[in-house]
Design a protein around this motif. Sequence first.
Motif, PDB file in Angstrom:
ATOM      1  N   LEU A  26       0.824  -1.221   0.153  1.00  0.00           N
ATOM      2  CA  LEU A  26      -0.068  -0.034  -0.250  1.00  0.00           C
ATOM      3  C   LEU A  26       0.894   1.240  -0.127  1.00  0.00           C
ATOM      4  O   LEU A  26       0.484   2.385  -0.814  1.00  0.00           O
ATOM      5  CB  LEU A  26      -0.975   0.097   1.336  1.00  0.00           C
ATOM      6  N   ALA A  27       1.961   1.255   0.815  1.00  0.00           N
ATOM      7  CA  ALA A  27       2.682   2.435   0.849  1.00  0.00           C
ATOM      8  C   ALA A  27       3.412   2.577  -0.658  1.00  0.00           C
ATOM      9  O   ALA A  27       3.547   3.656  -0.954  1.00  0.00           O
ATOM     10  CB  ALA A  27       3.995   2.149   1.803  1.00  0.00           C
ATOM     11  N   SER A  28       3.831   1.700  -1.347  1.00  0.00           N
ATOM     12  CA  SER A  28       4.302   1.704  -2.648  1.00  0.00           C
ATOM     13  C   SER A  28       3.285   1.918  -3.630  1.00  0.00           C
ATOM     14  O   SER A  28       3.599   2.973  -4.290  1.00  0.00           O
ATOM     15  CB  SER A  28       4.791   0.164  -3.176  1.00  0.00           C
ATOM     16  N   GLN A  49       3.453   5.557  -5.684  1.00  0.00           N
ATOM     17  CA  GLN A  49       3.282   5.682  -7.214  1.00  0.00           C
ATOM     18  C   GLN A  49       2.301   6.488  -7.523  1.00  0.00           C
ATOM     19  O   GLN A  49       2.258   7.276  -8.536  1.00  0.00           O
ATOM     20  CB  GLN A  49       3.083   4.154  -7.604  1.00  0.00           C
ATOM     21  N   MET A  50       1.094   6.642  -6.877  1.00  0.00           N
ATOM     22  CA  MET A  50       0.270   7.550  -7.069  1.00  0.00           C
ATOM     23  C   MET A  50       0.520   8.840  -6.976  1.00  0.00           C
ATOM     24  O   MET A  50      -0.037   9.832  -7.522  1.00  0.00           O
ATOM     25  CB  MET A  50      -1.113   7.215  -6.007  1.00  0.00           C
ATOM     26  N   VAL A  97       1.084  14.361 -13.572  1.00  0.00           N
ATOM     27  CA  VAL A  97       0.044  14.815 -14.312  1.00  0.00           C
ATOM     28  C   VAL A  97      -0.116  16.384 -14.107  1.00  0.00           C
ATOM     29  O   VAL A  97      -0.320  17.306 -15.209  1.00  0.00           O
ATOM     30  CB  VAL A  97      -1.385  14.321 -13.621  1.00  0.00           C
ATOM     31  N   ILE A  98       0.510  16.921 -12.859  1.00  0.00           N
ATOM     32  CA  ILE A  98       0.495  18.258 -12.570  1.00  0.00           C
ATOM     33  C   ILE A  98       1.734  18.966 -13.795  1.00  0.00           C
ATOM     34  O   ILE A  98       1.431  19.745 -14.399  1.00  0.00           O
ATOM     35  CB  ILE A  98       1.002  18.464 -11.061  1.00  0.00           C
TER      36      ILE A  98
END
Length: 130
Positions: free
Chosen positions: A54-56, A60-61, A68-69
């Motif tokens: 989940l941390a990975s 990545q998110m 995207v920014i």
Amino acid sequence: QMQDRIDRLTGLLMEERQARRAAQETTRALQRSLEDITAQTDLVVRDSRLEEYLASLHSQMNALRDTVILLKNDNDELCYQRGQIQTEKELAVDRAMREMKKQEQQFLTEMRTKQLEIESMQREREEISP
């Protein structure tokens, strides 16, 4: 006496059998406890791996969000540059049209001047030869 010995021996065998059963039950209980502990340990290990995963994913998110920014900023910059180029083209077309109008006016002025010269020359000619 023999009967007492047999009875005592039988009693000892019964106690030994009960002790063996109790030991077997205790062994089974310990085995189940060990299995439970192992299962809980596996859950802890799996939970730890899940937290790492989940941390990975979160990392990545965040990286994707940053990308995207950056892409949005690049797109905004390209749109701005495109607008600037379009504005520059429009200004260049306007300048070219003004220049063409100016040249047209100069041409018309020169034509008018030539026409006046021709008319003037024709009058002089008419005056010279009646």
